[in-house]
Design a protein around this motif. Structure first.
Motif, PDB file in Angstrom:
ATOM      1  N   HIS A   9      39.969   9.103  48.178  1.00 16.74           N
ATOM      2  CA  HIS A   9      39.298   9.613  46.979  1.00 16.74           C
ATOM      3  C   HIS A   9      37.815   9.283  47.037  1.00 16.74           C
ATOM      4  CE1 HIS A   9      40.331   5.445  46.011  1.00 16.74           C
ATOM      5  NE2 HIS A   9      39.197   5.440  45.317  1.00 16.74           N
ATOM      6  N   ARG A  10      37.049  10.124  46.369  1.00 16.52           N
ATOM      7  CA  ARG A  10      35.611   9.908  46.234  1.00 16.52           C
ATOM      8  C   ARG A  10      35.196  10.301  44.830  1.00 16.52           C
ATOM      9  NH1 ARG A  10      34.433  12.672  51.794  1.00 16.52           N
ATOM     10  NH2 ARG A  10      35.254  11.041  53.121  1.00 16.52           N
ATOM     11  N   PHE A  11      34.398   9.456  44.209  1.00 14.77           N
ATOM     12  CA  PHE A  11      33.821   9.776  42.908  1.00 14.77           C
ATOM     13  C   PHE A  11      32.500  10.491  43.167  1.00 14.77           C
ATOM     14  CE2 PHE A  11      36.613   6.208  42.033  1.00 14.77           C
ATOM     15  CZ  PHE A  11      37.295   6.674  40.922  1.00 14.77           C
ATOM     16  N   GLU A  13      29.360  13.392  41.468  1.00 13.11           N
ATOM     17  CA  GLU A  13      28.786  14.121  40.334  1.00 13.11           C
ATOM     18  C   GLU A  13      29.051  15.609  40.524  1.00 13.11           C
ATOM     19  OE1 GLU A  13      27.018  13.076  37.505  1.00 13.11           O
ATOM     20  OE2 GLU A  13      27.763  11.095  38.075  1.00 13.11           O
ATOM     21  N   TYR A  25      38.332  14.648  45.210  1.00 17.73           N
ATOM     22  CA  TYR A  25      36.975  14.501  44.685  1.00 17.73           C
ATOM     23  C   TYR A  25      37.076  14.426  43.170  1.00 17.73           C
ATOM     24  CZ  TYR A  25      35.555  15.766  49.358  1.00 17.73           C
ATOM     25  OH  TYR A  25      35.384  15.781  50.720  1.00 17.73           O
ATOM     26  N   ILE A  26      36.630  13.321  42.594  1.00 21.93           N
ATOM     27  CA  ILE A  26      36.764  13.081  41.163  1.00 21.93           C
ATOM     28  C   ILE A  26      35.386  13.166  40.531  1.00 21.93           C
ATOM     29  CG2 ILE A  26      37.506  11.433  39.410  1.00 21.93           C
ATOM     30  CD1 ILE A  26      39.218  10.164  41.809  1.00 21.93           C
ATOM     31  N   SER A  27      35.194  14.141  39.643  1.00 17.44           N
ATOM     32  CA  SER A  27      33.922  14.303  38.953  1.00 17.44           C
ATOM     33  C   SER A  27      34.110  14.010  37.468  1.00 17.44           C
ATOM     34  CB  SER A  27      33.377  15.721  39.144  1.00 17.44           C
ATOM     35  OG  SER A  27      32.209  15.893  38.364  1.00 17.44           O
ATOM     36  N   GLY A  28      33.694  12.818  37.058  1.00 19.65           N
ATOM     37  CA  GLY A  28      33.750  12.462  35.648  1.00 19.65           C
ATOM     38  C   GLY A  28      32.769  13.283  34.836  1.00 19.65           C
ATOM     39  N   VAL A  33      39.173  17.149  38.982  1.00 19.77           N
ATOM     40  CA  VAL A  33      39.524  16.591  40.279  1.00 19.77           C
ATOM     41  C   VAL A  33      39.746  17.788  41.190  1.00 19.77           C
ATOM     42  CG1 VAL A  33      41.210  15.260  41.598  1.00 19.77           C
ATOM     43  CG2 VAL A  33      40.595  14.542  39.287  1.00 19.77           C
ATOM     44  N   TYR A  58      43.500   5.430  37.735  1.00 26.17           N
ATOM     45  CA  TYR A  58      42.838   4.800  38.878  1.00 26.17           C
ATOM     46  C   TYR A  58      42.986   3.292  38.787  1.00 26.17           C
ATOM     47  CZ  TYR A  58      39.297   3.343  42.171  1.00 26.17           C
ATOM     48  OH  TYR A  58      38.656   2.744  43.227  1.00 26.17           O
TER      49      TYR A  58
END
Length: 132
Positions: A9-11, A13, A25-28, A33, A58
């Motif tokens: 996983h990668r956080f 933008e 790919y996690i975009s808050g 996702v 998470y």
């Protein structure tokens, strides 16, 4: 085509181009996702997060629920990501896909109706306060 059984996983933008296989790919910032389908077909899968979408957990590992059913895609993949592991389920049938889509639409409608109801109550309360 080879199936993935674990996901990294990668956080982020903004989602990168192209997406890498085996990475969530996690975009808050955008409450989504995204990943390439775990079956290896290369289809981009984007899951919205929120009350009418998916839930992300998470703890150093990533869990995404409910399951991801790609019934609209040729591969018909269906899986759950729990603690960064991919648990494979039976392929999505057209009937499963239609039911899941109807459930998702109903959840979004109910969420919007509850927000509208809350807004109406807030406006009514505001008018009551103004009249005093």
């Amino acid at each position: 085509m080879s199936r993935h059984h674990e996901m990294d996983h990668r956080f982020v933008e903004v989602l990168p181009t192209p997406l890498e296989p085996g990475v969530l790919y996690i975009s808050g910032a955008h409450n989504i996702v995204a990943h390439l389908c775990c079956c290896g077909c290369g289809t981009e899968v984007v899951t919205p997060l929120g009350p009418a979408g998916w839930a992300l957990r998470y703890d150093g590992r990533v869990s995404l629920s409910p399951s991801i059913g790609n019934g609209a895609y040729d591969c018909k993949s269906h899986y759950v990501i729990q603690a960064s592991h991919v648990r494979w389920l039976s392929n999505m049938t057209l009937e499963h896909h239609v039911r899941a889509q109807a459930r998702d639409q109903a959840a979004a409608l109910n969420l919007n109706l509850s927000r509208l109801d809350r807004a109406k109550r807030m406006v009514a309360d505001l008018f009551r306060r103004i009249r005093r």
